[in-house]
Write a protein that holds these residues in place. Structure first.
Motif, mmCIF file in Angstrom:
data_model
loop_
_atom_site.group_PDB
_atom_site.id
_atom_site.type_symbol
_atom_site.label_atom_id
_atom_site.label_comp_id
_atom_site.label_asym_id
_atom_site.label_seq_id
_atom_site.Cartn_x
_atom_site.Cartn_y
_atom_site.Cartn_z
ATOM 1 N N ALA C 260 0.817 -1.220 0.000
ATOM 2 C CA ALA C 260 0.000 0.000 0.000
ATOM 3 C C ALA C 260 0.848 1.268 0.000
ATOM 4 O O ALA C 260 0.325 2.373 0.071
ATOM 5 N N MET C 261 2.157 1.107 -0.070
ATOM 6 C CA MET C 261 3.049 2.267 0.025
ATOM 7 C C MET C 261 3.427 2.807 -1.354
ATOM 8 O O MET C 261 3.355 2.115 -2.362
ATOM 9 N N ARG C 262 3.879 4.053 -1.330
ATOM 10 C CA ARG C 262 4.557 4.654 -2.461
ATOM 11 C C ARG C 262 6.060 4.348 -2.362
ATOM 12 O O ARG C 262 6.586 4.162 -1.248
ATOM 13 N N GLY C 263 6.744 4.356 -3.479
ATOM 14 C CA GLY C 263 8.188 4.155 -3.472
ATOM 15 C C GLY C 263 8.929 5.176 -2.632
ATOM 16 O O GLY C 263 9.902 4.865 -1.944
ATOM 17 N N SER C 264 8.446 6.414 -2.686
ATOM 18 C CA SER C 264 9.131 7.481 -1.946
ATOM 19 C C SER C 264 9.091 7.228 -0.442
ATOM 20 O O SER C 264 9.951 7.705 0.290
ATOM 21 N N GLU C 265 8.120 6.468 0.004
ATOM 22 C CA GLU C 265 8.022 6.127 1.420
ATOM 23 C C GLU C 265 8.775 4.811 1.706
ATOM 24 O O GLU C 265 9.452 4.686 2.718
ATOM 25 N N THR D 306 7.887 -0.143 -7.080
ATOM 26 C CA THR D 306 9.083 -0.089 -7.922
ATOM 27 C C THR D 306 10.099 0.834 -7.260
ATOM 28 O O THR D 306 9.773 1.984 -6.937
ATOM 29 N N PRO D 307 11.308 0.373 -7.034
ATOM 30 C CA PRO D 307 12.283 1.226 -6.362
ATOM 31 C C PRO D 307 12.676 2.459 -7.176
ATOM 32 O O PRO D 307 12.985 3.499 -6.598
ATOM 33 N N SER D 308 12.690 2.337 -8.494
ATOM 34 C CA SER D 308 13.127 3.459 -9.321
ATOM 35 C C SER D 308 12.014 4.497 -9.422
ATOM 36 O O SER D 308 10.957 4.221 -10.001
ATOM 37 N N ILE D 309 12.266 5.662 -8.861
ATOM 38 C CA ILE D 309 11.304 6.757 -8.927
ATOM 39 C C ILE D 309 12.036 8.000 -9.423
ATOM 40 O O ILE D 309 13.274 8.067 -9.372
ATOM 41 N N ALA D 310 11.271 8.959 -9.913
ATOM 42 C CA ALA D 310 11.888 10.154 -10.524
ATOM 43 C C ALA D 310 12.356 11.153 -9.478
ATOM 44 O O ALA D 310 13.092 12.085 -9.784
ATOM 45 N N GLN D 311 11.920 10.981 -8.229
ATOM 46 C CA GLN D 311 12.262 11.942 -7.191
ATOM 47 C C GLN D 311 13.707 11.771 -6.728
ATOM 48 O O GLN D 311 14.269 10.679 -6.786
ATOM 49 N N GLU D 312 14.259 12.845 -6.248
ATOM 50 C CA GLU D 312 15.595 12.792 -5.682
ATOM 51 C C GLU D 312 15.574 11.959 -4.401
ATOM 52 O O GLU D 312 14.643 12.057 -3.599
#
Lengths: 361, 361, 361, 361
Positions: C260-265, D306-312
């Protein structure tokens, strides 16, 4: 269950003689070690046919394409996969439906096991051509072993009644090892070449074939390689050597001769030499209790004659249920022993690299 | 990596000669099949020492206690574990610290591999006594095979220079198979017994030992058992046979003799006989391409002489770093070949039960 | 195929609940390391029944007898075999022929698989009692890991609706690890004990049972343990954890919450701390790409409620083919989660000792 | 030790994202069975990227070339090798020396394990692209299972907070199974599609990614598949499912919900229905004691975002030893769950084909 081998370094051999290609996946190689690819090709060339009169005149390029596991000349740690495309195949030499199994080939047993679905062209997966990927795998493993001071070399110990000298079991010269491991007609005593080639040539002229033995030595192995009982060094080597087509016998050290000896003669006495423990003789072939003792590891494998001969042979017609005769067509080696030498070395290299990794060495 | 064997029926052998006990776990046996436990004990008794002058006078009860896997006389499908307690051990015959490795024993190699921590009393895990659990496992597997029409028997093919007859490779009498598989001094030609016993007796009187060969036949195997390449029937059998202490050679069918043959002689012609495909000769020992062909599977194993002899031998003292001599004490067989016969049969039974299950037969 | 586990350190578990005995063979242990046998017994005692009201009042001595592999307190390198005799069995509580399979037990599936030949008394080979040899094996492997700085501890994460605190994923106190790994009712937050015991007691008074979760942490693991793909650390642990009866779920790190998470989290940022690479969070549970990253390895296993309850249940009569009801007799834990804690630790220890040896560490 | 799986049907996966090619060798397939190659390609296409907005816009041909094991459309019994050439690689997106490991990727752990020698381009051997050969292997195994009445289908159970319906655990419609197993965005409740796609789109617009769960059902399995303890159906499936990149949790039947249940609720009552034994509920997910009970086998796997995200993101520079930040370039799926559906089905197919062959079915 399969065409796989190994516990710590695992190989999986695939391909059929007349399919799209053959190859091998090698799993468990150490990342970061460099591979001399020319040296790999040198080993492949030793096995390749068409190099002299003892071999079939077929030409196979046998050039392995590496799909993964090698970046530049460095092992990446990923499974190493090499593919050899099948190019020079003349399927017309073979029928597509198995009518008459060739004596001493796997035709009949594969037909029964695979319910007639196996690819019989050129022997399919049972072809001697499948030793090419094994030589590839062995050439890689051999380099790992070399870096650890281990050398592997084999020679034509006999063909028919003609014999080469045997390895001195207690001291094998490094130069001899090097020379043999690059030779395409490997002999310790090069004066034996004429008699040995004559055996092959006589068989060829008779439309016949002839068997022989290959003797292999491994030097520089530390003591302590191998496990007790079923994963001893003898068993590990045996499992892969009997995977080479045509091998029907294997002996270590004095081997079958030990059966006629007394213990007082057979037992290898221990001595200190230059601070190292050695044995005065080496009847055990460098292995005691399945574990290497630091002396040269020596074994001999017996190869039956090439089954494909030009003479008419008795067989059955599986479709009609009648006895019949067969004359095998196609191009065949009158003796596969010279080309088997690098295959035996390769098999030993794979087995020992696997055992050494398992022993944490 | 270990004292385990098998893919489909797996055995794990444990124990040391002078520890609490020895035994085996057998995993993968078919639930619901019955086991004749008396027949198991008969096989154990054939291997047990003390039965005649060729063997050590030690007495081991060797009575296996089944801990699991058998309810009444029926296999439950759970791993079958049998334990044999160690009772009659005279540890005083052995020192506890390895000073002087006995020549041709595993003392030295085990010392190196196990950093001196292995139990050296009686050879520890490398003792020939560890073949008792293997015979147990084989006795169980043999019964599974018998129900499928497969028979296994071996005999003393030679001791020193004295020889028994060999199996007729194309037709082996069922009565002969039965007789041999119950015998404690198994010979095809019983008139050879005197000469063979004399070889052993001469060695014993000389404080020496003598080697020999065991020939084993398996009849009633269907065609199609075994896998290509490294899991062929030869390789599978080799891996377990070389797990038997003292085995240094193995050959299938005509074996090493094939190396001197022409293909026209070695190739086994196919014929129909009573509607079945057979071969006129059986130089291949019932295996083509690693797969059984329905003819008797035949192999011979070479045993080196018992390493323990009463004579003084040269060795090293690992504690002092000096060369020295050693006289082995304790009670030892002048020839282990007669007792090895049921061990070879057992190993073959385990290998073939595993292969047959893998082949879905 | 079997009750075996492992590639480099192999265990083979045998036995049935009401047979002669149960035990384990452990193959591949390093010779020369010492084992604190009292510490092994401490682990066995944590799993043994009868220690408090959450457990069955049966008394099993569970005292392991070591048959081989240990000389004094030193591993000899030979397979380590431990046997636990079955003594306190009341077979009369169980019929011998399977009429009515107990819901949620293996009775029915084992009956089908083993054709009715399996030993159904006490669940036979499927009994929770078979976790005793696993705890033995784990207690040995744990000591090997401890010497390399690796600590393993688990706790009751939840029973029914009652919950303990979770491990802090980025920093776990060594004292907490030590306390938990010796506890027989292991909780991080000891104030949760009353609520958790109350859940069990309510189920017991209702003649019912209740499930729960166990959370396990492994600290001190170096980065680099595990293999790519199918032999990754998650898969290796999963294979053995799902071998514990009643486990139906397993998650690593944040596990199902990650879905349920976002990658950024979810992504764990890398940082240097004291010259070491660490992650700021540990949602991945210490494993990336199947390989340890040096942070605590954390996982949770879900246990279903004990299937044996005192209430009447609907089932079938396999002999008559009729629907019927059943009331399970015998003595049973209303909740096996407290006793499962040392079993989970043991399974993790075996898996990681195997992986570490395979990684050459 | 490796990228291999299986006991009876063995797969060996090779390749790196930006090397020469990727592929798989499948050993142990039954000779004589026919394969519908178009159906294999259909499965490959379901996994291939670029089919809709939830996936990366990369185009990979992913067309497998079969090198051996298939003659026409018939399995020959030889190892089946399929190779997919790597064509559309843009290595410039990645550096060749690992400076800054991407959070939540295998970059760091592979760097440690392989001493910096691994191919980091595209994740090397750890790339999600390596699931293509797994789908190939699964597509072949699936057809073997289909012929035995076994069907496998999975669906997107959730992405972020959006959910599909779950499988009815006791009765799953064959048409539903067929529809799902061909779908490229597989949902039971197609009205959920909008909400689920919206979750992915929101993550994409945020330069972020999102996780999810995949639920898989297997119908038509006979009772009796699987082995006790460590080779139970759960463990066998777990070992291969955790081999899929990004999987961090796995549960069977009611899974983690069982941990909060009472036995009286969780136990699945047996009943006769049409002369067959069934269970009224299926909280156990079709597996009891590691062995199938004939009900649908159901499991759910949790995928991290997905580990690859566009954010820093925060990371370290391994060359300078400093903390730093990183923005991952390249083209990446904001959610891999839709493409993971056929991968999960494939993994289940390989595991069950292996188990069924092992069970002799």
């Amino acid at each position: 269950m399969s065409s796989t081998y190994g516990e710590n370094i695992k190989i999986s051999v695939f391909g059929e003689s007349h399919g799209g290609g053959i190859g091998v996946v090698i799993d468990g190689l150490p990342a970061g070690e460099t591979i001399d690819f020319d040296a790999v090709l040198t080993q492949m060339a030793r096995r390749a046919p068409g190099r002299d009169k003892t071999a079939t005149p077929r030409r196979e390029s046998d050039l392995p394409q590496v799909l993964s596991g090698l970046l530049g000349n460095t092992l990446t740690g990923a499974p190493l996969c090499a593919v050899i495309q099948n190019t020079n195949t003349r399927s017309g030499d073979y029928g597509n439906l198995l009518d008459c199994p060739r004596p001493a080939h796997s035709d009949y047993t594969a037909y029964i096991k695979y319910k007639g679905a196996n690819d019989i062209r050129g022997g399919g997966h049972f072809s001697g051509r499948l030793t090419a990927p094994l030589v590839f795998a062995g050439a890689v493993c051999r380099q790992l072993l070399n870096k650890r001071g281990v050398r592997i070399a084999a020679h034509i110990a006999s063909i028919g009644a003609a014999r080469d000298s045997r390895f001195c079991p207690t001291a094998i010269d490094a130069d001899l090892m090097d020379r043999l491991s690059r030779s395409s007609f490997a002999l310790i005593d090069e004066t034996a070449e004429e008699a040995i080639r004559a055996e092959v040539e006589r068989a060829r002229l008779d439309g016949d074939s002839v068997g022989g033995t290959v003797e292999c030595a491994v030097t520089g192995l530390p003591a302590g390689i191998g496990e007790p009982m079923f994963d001893g060094a003898e068993g590990a080597i045996a499992k892969i050597i009997f995977g080479i087509p045509a091998v029907k016998g294997l002996e270590f050290g004095a081997g079958f001769d030990l059966a006629a000896m007394r213990g007082s003669e057979a037992n290898d006495a221990f001595r200190y030499a230059d601070g190292r423990v050695v044995t005065e003789t080496n009847h055990c072939g460098g292995i005691l209790g399945g574990i290497t003792d630091g002396m040269p590891l020596i074994f001999r494998a017996a190869f039956k004659p090439t089954p494909s001969i030009a003479q008419e042979q008795r067989t059955v017609n599986l479709q009609t249920g009648a006895n019949t005769t067969l004359t095998v067509k196609g191009r065949h080696d009158p003796c596969i022993v010279p080309r088997a030498v690098p295959v035996v070395e390769a098999a030993a290299a794979v087995a020992l690299a696997d055992l050494m990794k398992g022993s944490g060495i």
